[in-house]
Each structure stands twice: as structure tokens, then as C-alpha cells.
Motif scaffolding. Sequence first.
Motif, PDB file in Angstrom:
ATOM      1  N   CYS A 109       0.873  -1.172   0.000  1.00 22.34           N
ATOM      2  CA  CYS A 109       0.000   0.000   0.000  1.00 22.34           C
ATOM      3  C   CYS A 109       0.910   1.222   0.000  1.00 22.34           C
ATOM      4  CB  CYS A 109      -0.891   0.048   1.235  1.00 22.34           C
ATOM      5  SG  CYS A 109      -2.271  -1.096   1.250  1.00 22.34           S
ATOM      6  N   ALA A 110       0.984   1.914  -1.119  1.00 20.96           N
ATOM      7  CA  ALA A 110       1.799   3.123  -1.233  1.00 20.96           C
ATOM      8  C   ALA A 110       0.876   4.327  -1.281  1.00 20.96           C
ATOM      9  CB  ALA A 110       2.671   3.070  -2.484  1.00 20.96           C
ATOM     10  N   LEU A 111       1.007   5.203  -0.302  1.00 21.15           N
ATOM     11  CA  LEU A 111       0.129   6.357  -0.170  1.00 21.15           C
ATOM     12  C   LEU A 111       0.929   7.635  -0.394  1.00 21.15           C
ATOM     13  CD1 LEU A 111      -1.182   3.986   1.550  1.00 21.15           C
ATOM     14  CD2 LEU A 111      -2.273   5.792   2.884  1.00 21.15           C
ATOM     15  N   GLU A 112       0.452   8.464  -1.290  1.00 18.93           N
ATOM     16  CA  GLU A 112       1.085   9.761  -1.504  1.00 18.93           C
ATOM     17  C   GLU A 112       0.406  10.812  -0.624  1.00 18.93           C
ATOM     18  OE1 GLU A 112       2.231  12.999  -5.007  1.00 18.93           O
ATOM     19  OE2 GLU A 112       0.741  11.421  -5.415  1.00 18.93           O
ATOM     20  N   PHE A 118       4.347   7.336   1.712  1.00 21.40           N
ATOM     21  CA  PHE A 118       4.343   6.323   2.772  1.00 21.40           C
ATOM     22  C   PHE A 118       4.049   4.982   2.125  1.00 21.40           C
ATOM     23  CE2 PHE A 118       2.583   3.595   5.986  1.00 21.40           C
ATOM     24  CZ  PHE A 118       3.317   3.887   7.117  1.00 21.40           C
ATOM     25  N   VAL A 119       4.952   4.022   2.295  1.00 22.52           N
ATOM     26  CA  VAL A 119       4.816   2.735   1.612  1.00 22.52           C
ATOM     27  C   VAL A 119       4.876   1.600   2.628  1.00 22.52           C
ATOM     28  CG1 VAL A 119       5.592   1.286  -0.286  1.00 22.52           C
ATOM     29  CG2 VAL A 119       6.026   3.761  -0.358  1.00 22.52           C
ATOM     30  N   ASP A 120       3.786   0.865   2.716  1.00 22.29           N
ATOM     31  CA  ASP A 120       3.660  -0.299   3.596  1.00 22.29           C
ATOM     32  C   ASP A 120       3.926  -1.541   2.756  1.00 22.29           C
ATOM     33  OD1 ASP A 120       2.898  -2.087   5.614  1.00 22.29           O
ATOM     34  OD2 ASP A 120       0.746  -1.834   5.209  1.00 22.29           O
ATOM     35  N   VAL A 121       4.797  -2.443   3.244  1.00 20.01           N
ATOM     36  CA  VAL A 121       5.159  -3.612   2.444  1.00 20.01           C
ATOM     37  C   VAL A 121       5.196  -4.869   3.301  1.00 20.01           C
ATOM     38  CG1 VAL A 121       7.668  -3.312   2.750  1.00 20.01           C
ATOM     39  CG2 VAL A 121       6.787  -4.526   0.731  1.00 20.01           C
ATOM     40  N   TYR A 122       4.760  -5.967   2.705  1.00 21.19           N
ATOM     41  CA  TYR A 122       4.914  -7.296   3.287  1.00 21.19           C
ATOM     42  C   TYR A 122       5.714  -8.120   2.280  1.00 21.19           C
ATOM     43  CZ  TYR A 122       3.712 -11.914   5.149  1.00 21.19           C
ATOM     44  OH  TYR A 122       3.774 -13.193   5.649  1.00 21.19           O
ATOM     45  N   THR A 123       7.000  -8.235   2.520  1.00 19.79           N
ATOM     46  CA  THR A 123       7.921  -8.870   1.578  1.00 19.79           C
ATOM     47  C   THR A 123       7.709 -10.384   1.557  1.00 19.79           C
ATOM     48  OG1 THR A 123       9.553  -7.152   2.008  1.00 19.79           O
ATOM     49  CG2 THR A 123      10.361  -9.190   1.024  1.00 19.79           C
ATOM     50  N   VAL A 157       9.003   7.210   3.087  1.00 20.34           N
ATOM     51  CA  VAL A 157       9.028   6.434   4.325  1.00 20.34           C
ATOM     52  C   VAL A 157       8.418   5.086   3.995  1.00 20.34           C
ATOM     53  CG1 VAL A 157       8.190   6.212   6.682  1.00 20.34           C
ATOM     54  CG2 VAL A 157       8.777   8.481   5.788  1.00 20.34           C
ATOM     55  N   THR A 158       9.171   4.012   4.173  1.00 21.72           N
ATOM     56  CA  THR A 158       8.632   2.683   3.918  1.00 21.72           C
ATOM     57  C   THR A 158       8.793   1.832   5.160  1.00 21.72           C
ATOM     58  OG1 THR A 158       8.694   0.709   2.498  1.00 21.72           O
ATOM     59  CG2 THR A 158      10.785   1.829   2.890  1.00 21.72           C
ATOM     60  N   CYS A 159       7.777   1.026   5.428  1.00 23.90           N
ATOM     61  CA  CYS A 159       7.797   0.206   6.638  1.00 23.90           C
ATOM     62  C   CYS A 159       7.171  -1.136   6.345  1.00 23.90           C
ATOM     63  CB  CYS A 159       7.024   0.892   7.762  1.00 23.90           C
ATOM     64  SG  CYS A 159       5.239   0.997   7.445  1.00 23.90           S
ATOM     65  N   GLY A 160       7.375  -2.059   7.265  1.00 29.21           N
ATOM     66  CA  GLY A 160       6.712  -3.342   7.155  1.00 29.21           C
ATOM     67  C   GLY A 160       7.602  -4.494   7.538  1.00 29.21           C
ATOM     68  N   ASP A 161       7.108  -5.677   7.214  1.00 28.84           N
ATOM     69  CA  ASP A 161       7.833  -6.917   7.445  1.00 28.84           C
ATOM     70  C   ASP A 161       8.662  -7.197   6.194  1.00 28.84           C
ATOM     71  OD1 ASP A 161       8.717  -9.487   7.806  1.00 28.84           O
ATOM     72  OD2 ASP A 161       6.746 -10.363   8.178  1.00 28.84           O
ATOM     73  N   PHE A 162       9.973  -6.974   6.301  1.00 26.15           N
ATOM     74  CA  PHE A 162      10.873  -7.182   5.169  1.00 26.15           C
ATOM     75  C   PHE A 162      11.410  -8.608   5.124  1.00 26.15           C
ATOM     76  CE2 PHE A 162      10.582  -2.656   5.221  1.00 26.15           C
ATOM     77  CZ  PHE A 162      10.919  -2.214   3.957  1.00 26.15           C
ATOM     78  N   ASN A 163      11.045  -9.427   6.105  1.00 21.72           N
ATOM     79  CA  ASN A 163      11.406 -10.841   6.126  1.00 21.72           C
ATOM     80  C   ASN A 163      12.902 -11.084   5.953  1.00 21.72           C
ATOM     81  OD1 ASN A 163       9.513 -12.929   6.738  1.00 21.72           O
ATOM     82  ND2 ASN A 163       8.257 -12.230   5.017  1.00 21.72           N
ATOM     83  N   PHE A 235      11.454   0.432   9.686  1.00 22.18           N
ATOM     84  CA  PHE A 235      11.123   1.696   9.055  1.00 22.18           C
ATOM     85  C   PHE A 235      12.374   2.173   8.330  1.00 22.18           C
ATOM     86  CE2 PHE A 235       7.297   2.327  11.672  1.00 22.18           C
ATOM     87  CZ  PHE A 235       6.484   2.997  10.776  1.00 22.18           C
ATOM     88  N   LEU A 236      12.290   2.333   7.018  1.00 17.25           N
ATOM     89  CA  LEU A 236      13.360   2.923   6.225  1.00 17.25           C
ATOM     90  C   LEU A 236      12.891   4.280   5.726  1.00 17.25           C
ATOM     91  CD1 LEU A 236      14.355  -0.104   3.913  1.00 17.25           C
ATOM     92  CD2 LEU A 236      15.043   0.328   6.284  1.00 17.25           C
ATOM     93  N   VAL A 237      13.809   5.211   5.614  1.00 22.88           N
ATOM     94  CA  VAL A 237      13.469   6.528   5.067  1.00 22.88           C
ATOM     95  C   VAL A 237      14.520   6.931   4.047  1.00 22.88           C
ATOM     96  CG1 VAL A 237      12.315   7.248   7.191  1.00 22.88           C
ATOM     97  CG2 VAL A 237      14.727   7.859   6.826  1.00 22.88           C
TER      98      VAL A 237
END
Length: 268
Positions: A109-112, A118-123, A157-163, A235-237
Motif C-alpha cells: 500500500c503506497a500512499l502519496e 508512505f509505503v507499507d510492504v509485506y515482503t 518512508v517505507t515500513c513493514g515486514d521485510f522478512n 522503518f526505512l526513510v
Amino acid sequence: MNCRTESIVPTDTRELRLVSWNVNGLRAVAKKDPSFVEVVETANADVFAIQETKLQEGQIDLVLPGYYQTWNYAERRGYSGTAVFSREEPLRVIRQIGAPAADDEGRVCALEFDTYWFVDVYTPNSQGELARLDTRLAWDATYRAFLTELAADKPVVTCGDFNVAHQEIDLKNPGPNRGNAGFSDEERESFTRLLDAGFTDTFRARHPGLTGAYSWWSYRFNARKNNAGWRIDYFLVSNDIASRVTSASILNEVYGSDHCPVELAITL
């Protein structure tokens, strides 16, 4: 151990509180004590992102007053999925990144917003015996290119489970786990390439030598009780806003999943 840090906020800037949590099944977490809604209310975040929702549209009625809800569902039922709850309405949303093997799994889910992405990711997980490693590495390359393109427009800003546990400090038992999913050389090198593309691991930048700081524990062998965990939630920025981070925390007092939330405070 609670890894919260104090925040020093300049008076002429707006501090955002951002939270990310792999809930490992939102419907289950919604029924626990405290419930998911109670966790969100307590966090009082500007943006609360989750991964591994494991549901389809219409399978939960989640009431979160004051938040816009952005969902991305996997085509496969009971699998994967991401969602973002934001106090600010996004200008636009991107849910696919052009990775054919995983774009139907609801992983982004990438939100501008006005001043940042803001980018939420489940790798994708590489799975046992690294059976899905090729898919995982292809995803990583596509995701890296996707973030780089966004960062050319606005800070990310990207966050989530990068596994992946990036370094030995990021898991309790690096020796026995070397080469396993989440700690293979290939996955670790791929994460390094992501950072080298212009991104900062905010927690490690704030706490460079802190050991025992984990965000995921196996349900087996009393792993959480013994803090035998892995730090795989990040959280990566963009590097150009890394200096604006005021705190980066692991909220290991929050239960309900095999992961705990991670939190970022940043002035934007």
C-alpha cells in the motif's frame, strides 16, 4: 526490554508518529485483549500500517474514527494482505509494483501525501529450503526500483515486514540460522542493495550497537519469553530525511501476534 527513546521536536516542525505491525491475521487480533482497535487508539499514530491481514474485503468491519482506511487484499483467501490507516487522506494510492509473481498477493500500500510517500510492504518469505528465493529476490529488485522512482518525486518512508534480519546483531542465533530463510546471504545482500539505493534503516541508525532488539519471535520453544527473536520489521526513510527522525522504537510490550509493532517519529 522496551526500546522507546525520548523525542526532541523542534517547535517549527510537525512531528509524525508512524507505526507498523505484522498482525498475522487481523480477525484474530481484533478479538484479543487488548483488541486491535485498542492498540491503535493507544498508539495514537498519524499513520498505522499493518501486514499479513489474511482477509478479503467485507470480512471485517473495522471502526477507527478519525482514520482513512486503505486496503490491499490478496487474491488467495486467508493469505498475505496489507492495510494503512491514516489521519490524512492520501492524494493517491498504488497497490501494485509490477512484480508478476507477487503482485496478486496484496503486498503493498503506497500512499502519496503532500510532503512524502508512505509505503507499507509485506515482503515475500523465501520459505523452507529457500524454495521461493528466486521469487523473493525478483520482488526485492522490483521493490527497490519502485521506491527509487518514488523518491525521485518526494521523500519516502517505507515500513513493514521485510522478512530479513540484515546483520548478525539483528537475530539471537545468527550461526545456526545462516543460510535459512530470512538470513541467507542472498537476502541480506539484497537488503544492503536497498539501503545503498538511498535509504536508511532508522532503528539501527538510532541504536547502532543495541543487542536483543527484536520484532519477531517463533511461537515455538518459548522464543518470546526467552527473547530468542529476529528484527525483521523496519522503518526505512530516504537518506535526505534521515536527519529528521526523532525516535525509532520497537514496541515489544504489545502482544497479540508473533510480531510486535515498530514505531517511528519524524518531523516532516
